[in-house]
Design a protein around this motif. Structure first.
Motif, PDB file in Angstrom:
ATOM      1  N   LEU A   1       0.850  -1.186   0.000  1.00  0.00           N
ATOM      2  CA  LEU A   1       0.000   0.000   0.000  1.00  0.00           C
ATOM      3  C   LEU A   1       0.885   1.235   0.000  1.00  0.00           C
ATOM      4  O   LEU A   1       1.774   1.378   0.838  1.00  0.00           O
ATOM      5  N   GLY A   2       0.654   2.128  -0.940  1.00  0.00           N
ATOM      6  CA  GLY A   2       1.443   3.349  -1.005  1.00  0.00           C
ATOM      7  C   GLY A   2       1.059   4.315   0.104  1.00  0.00           C
ATOM      8  O   GLY A   2      -0.126   4.533   0.374  1.00  0.00           O
ATOM      9  N   THR A   3       2.069   4.897   0.751  1.00  0.00           N
ATOM     10  CA  THR A   3       1.776   5.859   1.815  1.00  0.00           C
ATOM     11  C   THR A   3       1.016   7.060   1.270  1.00  0.00           C
ATOM     12  O   THR A   3       0.141   7.606   1.936  1.00  0.00           O
ATOM     13  N   ALA A   4       1.331   7.455   0.039  1.00  0.00           N
ATOM     14  CA  ALA A   4       0.660   8.625  -0.544  1.00  0.00           C
ATOM     15  C   ALA A   4      -0.823   8.367  -0.750  1.00  0.00           C
ATOM     16  O   ALA A   4      -1.653   9.264  -0.550  1.00  0.00           O
ATOM     17  N   GLU A   5      -1.173   7.143  -1.159  1.00  0.00           N
ATOM     18  CA  GLU A   5      -2.584   6.823  -1.368  1.00  0.00           C
ATOM     19  C   GLU A   5      -3.353   6.891  -0.050  1.00  0.00           C
ATOM     20  O   GLU A   5      -4.483   7.400   0.005  1.00  0.00           O
ATOM     21  N   ILE A   6      -2.745   6.402   1.030  1.00  0.00           N
ATOM     22  CA  ILE A   6      -3.405   6.449   2.335  1.00  0.00           C
ATOM     23  C   ILE A   6      -3.496   7.895   2.832  1.00  0.00           C
ATOM     24  O   ILE A   6      -4.511   8.319   3.381  1.00  0.00           O
ATOM     25  N   GLU A   7      -2.412   8.661   2.635  1.00  0.00           N
ATOM     26  CA  GLU A   7      -2.427  10.072   3.032  1.00  0.00           C
ATOM     27  C   GLU A   7      -3.510  10.848   2.288  1.00  0.00           C
ATOM     28  O   GLU A   7      -4.217  11.681   2.881  1.00  0.00           O
ATOM     29  N   ASN A   8      -3.649  10.575   0.998  1.00  0.00           N
ATOM     30  CA  ASN A   8      -4.694  11.258   0.227  1.00  0.00           C
ATOM     31  C   ASN A   8      -6.074  10.954   0.788  1.00  0.00           C
ATOM     32  O   ASN A   8      -6.950  11.830   0.849  1.00  0.00           O
ATOM     33  N   ALA A   9      -6.284   9.706   1.212  1.00  0.00           N
ATOM     34  CA  ALA A   9      -7.576   9.326   1.791  1.00  0.00           C
ATOM     35  C   ALA A   9      -7.803  10.053   3.118  1.00  0.00           C
ATOM     36  O   ALA A   9      -8.905  10.572   3.377  1.00  0.00           O
ATOM     37  N   ILE A  10      -6.772  10.076   3.976  1.00  0.00           N
ATOM     38  CA  ILE A  10      -6.888  10.780   5.258  1.00  0.00           C
ATOM     39  C   ILE A  10      -7.207  12.261   5.028  1.00  0.00           C
ATOM     40  O   ILE A  10      -8.050  12.855   5.718  1.00  0.00           O
ATOM     41  N   ASN A  11      -6.556  12.847   4.039  1.00  0.00           N
ATOM     42  CA  ASN A  11      -6.731  14.278   3.772  1.00  0.00           C
ATOM     43  C   ASN A  11      -8.114  14.622   3.223  1.00  0.00           C
ATOM     44  O   ASN A  11      -8.480  15.802   3.154  1.00  0.00           O
ATOM     45  N   GLU A  12      -8.874  13.595   2.842  1.00  0.00           N
ATOM     46  CA  GLU A  12     -10.253  13.830   2.397  1.00  0.00           C
ATOM     47  C   GLU A  12     -11.158  14.246   3.564  1.00  0.00           C
ATOM     48  O   GLU A  12     -12.215  14.830   3.353  1.00  0.00           O
ATOM     49  N   HIS A  13     -10.754  13.906   4.812  1.00  0.00           N
ATOM     50  CA  HIS A  13     -11.566  14.314   5.965  1.00  0.00           C
ATOM     51  C   HIS A  13     -11.496  15.839   6.081  1.00  0.00           C
ATOM     52  O   HIS A  13     -10.414  16.430   6.058  1.00  0.00           O
ATOM     53  N   PRO A  14     -12.625  16.508   6.212  1.00  0.00           N
ATOM     54  CA  PRO A  14     -12.637  17.977   6.192  1.00  0.00           C
ATOM     55  C   PRO A  14     -11.861  18.636   7.327  1.00  0.00           C
ATOM     56  O   PRO A  14     -11.501  19.813   7.216  1.00  0.00           O
ATOM     57  N   LYS A  15     -11.593  17.902   8.416  1.00  0.00           N
ATOM     58  CA  LYS A  15     -10.879  18.486   9.548  1.00  0.00           C
ATOM     59  C   LYS A  15      -9.368  18.232   9.489  1.00  0.00           C
ATOM     60  O   LYS A  15      -8.632  18.706  10.357  1.00  0.00           O
ATOM     61  N   VAL A  16      -8.916  17.469   8.488  1.00  0.00           N
ATOM     62  CA  VAL A  16      -7.485  17.169   8.368  1.00  0.00           C
ATOM     63  C   VAL A  16      -6.826  18.199   7.466  1.00  0.00           C
ATOM     64  O   VAL A  16      -7.251  18.400   6.321  1.00  0.00           O
ATOM     65  N   LEU A  17      -5.792  18.824   7.971  1.00  0.00           N
ATOM     66  CA  LEU A  17      -5.054  19.820   7.197  1.00  0.00           C
ATOM     67  C   LEU A  17      -3.914  19.178   6.410  1.00  0.00           C
ATOM     68  O   LEU A  17      -3.635  19.563   5.274  1.00  0.00           O
ATOM     69  N   GLU A  18      -3.246  18.215   7.027  1.00  0.00           N
ATOM     70  CA  GLU A  18      -2.137  17.519   6.370  1.00  0.00           C
ATOM     71  C   GLU A  18      -1.868  16.235   7.148  1.00  0.00           C
ATOM     72  O   GLU A  18      -2.168  16.145   8.343  1.00  0.00           O
ATOM     73  N   SER A  19      -1.294  15.243   6.459  1.00  0.00           N
ATOM     74  CA  SER A  19      -1.002  13.982   7.142  1.00  0.00           C
ATOM     75  C   SER A  19       0.279  13.364   6.603  1.00  0.00           C
ATOM     76  O   SER A  19       0.762  13.721   5.520  1.00  0.00           O
ATOM     77  N   ALA A  20       0.820  12.433   7.376  1.00  0.00           N
ATOM     78  CA  ALA A  20       1.978  11.637   6.954  1.00  0.00           C
ATOM     79  C   ALA A  20       1.780  10.224   7.488  1.00  0.00           C
ATOM     80  O   ALA A  20       1.374  10.035   8.641  1.00  0.00           O
ATOM     81  N   VAL A  21       2.059   9.248   6.638  1.00  0.00           N
ATOM     82  CA  VAL A  21       1.866   7.847   6.986  1.00  0.00           C
ATOM     83  C   VAL A  21       3.190   7.106   6.872  1.00  0.00           C
ATOM     84  O   VAL A  21       3.937   7.298   5.910  1.00  0.00           O
ATOM     85  N   VAL A  22       3.469   6.261   7.857  1.00  0.00           N
ATOM     86  CA  VAL A  22       4.668   5.420   7.823  1.00  0.00           C
ATOM     87  C   VAL A  22       4.277   4.012   8.266  1.00  0.00           C
ATOM     88  O   VAL A  22       3.201   3.794   8.822  1.00  0.00           O
ATOM     89  N   GLY A  23       5.168   3.068   8.007  1.00  0.00           N
ATOM     90  CA  GLY A  23       4.969   1.720   8.506  1.00  0.00           C
ATOM     91  C   GLY A  23       5.694   1.518   9.821  1.00  0.00           C
ATOM     92  O   GLY A  23       6.651   2.238  10.140  1.00  0.00           O
ATOM     93  N   TYR A  24       5.214   0.565  10.594  1.00  0.00           N
ATOM     94  CA  TYR A  24       5.895   0.225  11.841  1.00  0.00           C
ATOM     95  C   TYR A  24       5.810  -1.283  12.046  1.00  0.00           C
ATOM     96  O   TYR A  24       4.916  -1.941  11.496  1.00  0.00           O
ATOM     97  N   PRO A  25       6.729  -1.863  12.819  1.00  0.00           N
ATOM     98  CA  PRO A  25       6.718  -3.329  12.990  1.00  0.00           C
ATOM     99  C   PRO A  25       5.440  -3.797  13.668  1.00  0.00           C
ATOM    100  O   PRO A  25       5.059  -3.283  14.720  1.00  0.00           O
ATOM    101  N   HIS A  26       4.771  -4.778  13.049  1.00  0.00           N
ATOM    102  CA  HIS A  26       3.524  -5.313  13.588  1.00  0.00           C
ATOM    103  C   HIS A  26       3.701  -6.817  13.789  1.00  0.00           C
ATOM    104  O   HIS A  26       4.158  -7.514  12.875  1.00  0.00           O
ATOM    105  N   PRO A  27       3.351  -7.339  14.963  1.00  0.00           N
ATOM    106  CA  PRO A  27       3.655  -8.741  15.257  1.00  0.00           C
ATOM    107  C   PRO A  27       2.923  -9.744  14.376  1.00  0.00           C
ATOM    108  O   PRO A  27       3.399 -10.865  14.188  1.00  0.00           O
ATOM    109  N   ILE A  28       1.790  -9.374  13.802  1.00  0.00           N
ATOM    110  CA  ILE A  28       1.019 -10.291  12.961  1.00  0.00           C
ATOM    111  C   ILE A  28       1.125  -9.909  11.485  1.00  0.00           C
ATOM    112  O   ILE A  28       1.449 -10.742  10.633  1.00  0.00           O
ATOM    113  N   LYS A  29       0.890  -8.641  11.173  1.00  0.00           N
ATOM    114  CA  LYS A  29       0.824  -8.197   9.780  1.00  0.00           C
ATOM    115  C   LYS A  29       2.184  -7.945   9.146  1.00  0.00           C
ATOM    116  O   LYS A  29       2.266  -7.724   7.938  1.00  0.00           O
TER     117      LYS A  29
END
Length: 654
Positions: free
Chosen positions: A530-558
């Motif tokens: 999943l591209g971080t930009a695609e997720i950021e664009n989705a988050i930025n669709e919320h009217p109260k979000v001014l800007e966002s940044a998405v990163v990955g982090y270690p997940h024990p299952i995923k």
């Protein structure tokens, strides 16, 4: 197939031969298949453009090679065994088997049905179905016509379906009334209808009756009908159909994968090279026995790949690779934990599965649920275990080998991508000595290179860097649909003369390769990129979000989880409500697979003077390390770092 490698010495010989003269090596493999016309030139390429052509001038139909050529020798052999979701009613639905002859008839009927809707060679058809036999039949019916299929994962949102359908210019959609997913019944047709409100090119929809739910059948299009029942369309079609001869370099399918911009990339694969490569890799990696004709059962394996057809694994190792090899495949509609966490192992025993190919996410999730769910089952039919989609960590490798394979089944940990078409680096089952968490050695024809950040090749063993491929192989992507420059920029511009995979890798002291994960702006969630930009664009669709940044982090299952930072306006709602709304926005726009595990509301983001977000700081915080951010002198707002640290510490995590 005579190109199956049977020993380690044979692998070494074939690998050396493939590197010395790649074109001649792949020509010999291609001779095994049925061609309407032999190719004129085996290979023509220029990585700088990029331009790659395999078997130029050759004419064939891939479905004739998947089905027609097997009818005389294995017409009555099972081609597909379908295991339904089950447990949804008082009477469980029985499994269903299609022989090669039956599958051929269904594909021919579906080809006629599509042709009556006006589908011709080169047209694009979107497919939005659950993992049922009709999904495979639909793909093969398109290919038989020379049409291009674009499968969209049934878990994606209406907006994601709309974007992909419009981008590839599809004029027909194949979907279902609904889908079963564990305890849930998914309203697939309703999602498709919502998507199609913004798809002006789509004139016809074929609807598979899966759940029996009442759904509206829209009017419009030719003969005043837009929607058509699949079963009615096939019932009025002939069970024979003359396959269309396609050029080797004609498009076979477009499959969308997330990229570093907000818009998904339509990866294009072509007929001839993809056919040769998927068949070759399937036979050699899995060492799957296909039997000796319709009456043989002693040496016929049952191959189960758990991937959905909405992903590349479902194309290459659920559909094309196994059918090209004349194998029997099993598909399962449901999830691994329904109706209980022993479901996978129950299916293996029930159908005597010999080859089991799944994702590290599933392995880790089932491991975490305890071994008591395995104990009721024998698993004695298993011969080979496989892993796909992301790096398989050492602990999960040992659990898989010990508890599922009973230490007698080789584990083939495979590395490849949507863009590569098929497996690139992996052990050959029972031939290559394995090493936990290592994908071991490249397949014949694959020339991996590890480079530093400047593109300098790191020769020898015990090196670590970015993984590239030096020379084209038949399964390589040809372009990104409608935007060849994006293909060049994404894969061939960073290290000229090389295909850049976007993955980091380490070569150990013995030359074995270990994949270290993504080094670009892509997150590998449960084996799905999943591209971080695609997720950021989705988050930025919320009217109260001014800007966002998405990163990955270690997940024990995923493997990796999604960690989002958002600058928001909190004037009229609470932080908890806003976090929930942001997550729901991502689900609505992309789908549940892209839901962030964590959303942190922050006053700002760490940016350089050129305006770029310094993501390594955000990655460190997401991984739980607030002690070492490295050099922050290039930040235009260094004070924001401590404010983000405070925000992370103050927010309760769901």
């Amino acid at each position: 197939m005579s190109f199956t490698i049977t020993s380690l010495g044979g692998y070494i010989h074939e690998y050396q031969k493939s590197i010395l003269n790649p074109a001649q090596f792949w020509e010999q493999i291609a001779e095994e298949f049925f061609w309407r016309k032999r190719w004129d030139v085996a290979l023509s390429h220029d990585f700088s453009e990029p331009r790659v052509e395999w078997f130029r001038g050759g004419k064939l139909n891939i479905v004739e090679n998947c089905l027609d050529r097997h009818l005389f020798t294995r017409g009555d052999q099972p081609a597909i065994i379908f295991e339904p979701n089950n447990g949804t009613g008082a009477t469980p639905e029985p499994s269903r088997t299609l022989t090669y002859r039956q599958l051929h008839s269904e594909v021919c009927r579906a080809s006629h049905a599509l042709a009556r809707l006006g589908v011709q060679q080169g047209d694009r058809v979107a497919i939005y179905l659950p993992l049922i036999p009709e999904a495979i039949i639909a793909m093969l019916a398109c290919a038989r016509l020379g049409a291009v299929h674009s499968v969209v994962f049934g878990g994606f949102s209406p907006q994601a379906l709309r974007e992909r359908t419009n981008d590839c210019g599809a004029r027909v959609l194949i979907t279902a009334d609904g889908a079963y997913r564990g305890e849930k019944e998914v309203a697939l047709k309703a999602a498709a209808d919502e998507a199609l409100r913004g798809c002006p090119l789509v004139t016809d929809v074929l609807v598979v009756k899966r759940t029996g739910a009442e759904v509206p059948m829209m009017k419009g299009g030719p003969k005043d009908r837009r929607d058509h029942w699949w079963h009615e369309a096939l019932a009025s079609s002939e069970p024979t159909h003359e396959a269309v001869a396609t050029d080797a370099e004609d498009m076979l399918f477009v499959l969308y994968t997330s990229g570093s911009t907000g818009k998904p990339k339509g990866v294009v694969h072509t007929v001839g090279g993809y056919m040769v490569y998927t068949a070759y890799t399937f036979k050699n990696v899995f060492q799957c026995r296909s039997g000796h004709g319709s009456g043989s059962s002693i040496e016929r394996d049952i191959f189960w790949c758990t991937a959905d057809v909405g992903w590349i694994t479902g194309h290459s190792y659920v559909t094309y690779g196994p059918l090209l090899a004349g194998s029997t495949i099993l598909i399962y509609e449901g999830i691994p934990t329904y109706p209980d966490p022993g479901r996978y192992w129950e299916i293996i025993d029930k159908h005597h599965v010999t080859h089991f190919y799944t994702a590290p996410t599933a392995i880790r999730a089932l491991q975490a649920l305890g071994n008591e769910h395995i104990e009721p089952y024998h698993l004695s039919s298993l011969r080979v275990l496989g892993s796909v989609g992301e790096p398989l960590n050492e602990d999960a490798w040992h659990w898989y080998h010990h508890h599922i394979g009973k230490e007698r089944c080789p584990v083939v940990d495979t590395w490849w991508q949507t863009e590569t078409g098929g497996i690139m680096i992996a052990p050959l089952a029972g031939i290559t000595p394995t090493k936990p968490a290592h994908v071991t050695l490249p397949l014949p024809g694959v020339q991996p290179v590890i480079v530093d950040t400047n593109g300098t090749e790191l020769v020898g063993n015990s090196v670590e860097g970015n993984l590239c491929i030096r020379f084209p192989w038949p399964g390589i992507l040809r372009t990104t649909f409608g935007d060849h420059e994006r293909c060049r920029q994404s894969y061939f511009s960073q290290y000229p003369g090389l295909y850049f995979t976007g993955d980091g890798a380490k070569r150990d002291e013995n030359g074995y390769i270990r994949i270290l994960g993504r080094v670009d702006d892509v997150i590998n969630v449960s084996g799905h990129r999943l591209g971080t930009a695609e997720i950021e664009n989705a988050i930025n669709e919320h009217p109260k979000v001014l800007e966002s940044a998405v990163v990955g982090y270690p997940h024990p299952i995923k493997g990796e989880g999604i960690y989002a930072y958002a600058i928001v306006d909190l004037t009229d709602r609470s932080a908890d409500n806003l976090v929930r709304e942001i997550k729901e926005t991502v689900v609505r726009i992309i789908g549940p697979i892209a839901r962030p595990e964590v959303v942190i509301l922050v006053p700002g983001l760490p940016k350089t003077r050129s305006g770029k977000i310094m993501r390594r700081i955000l990655r460190s915080l997401a991984a739980g390390d607030a002690s070492n951010f490295g050099d922050t002198s290039t930040l235009i707002n260094p004070e924001i770092v401590e404010q983000i640290v405070a925000a992370v510490g103050s927010m309760s995590q769901p």
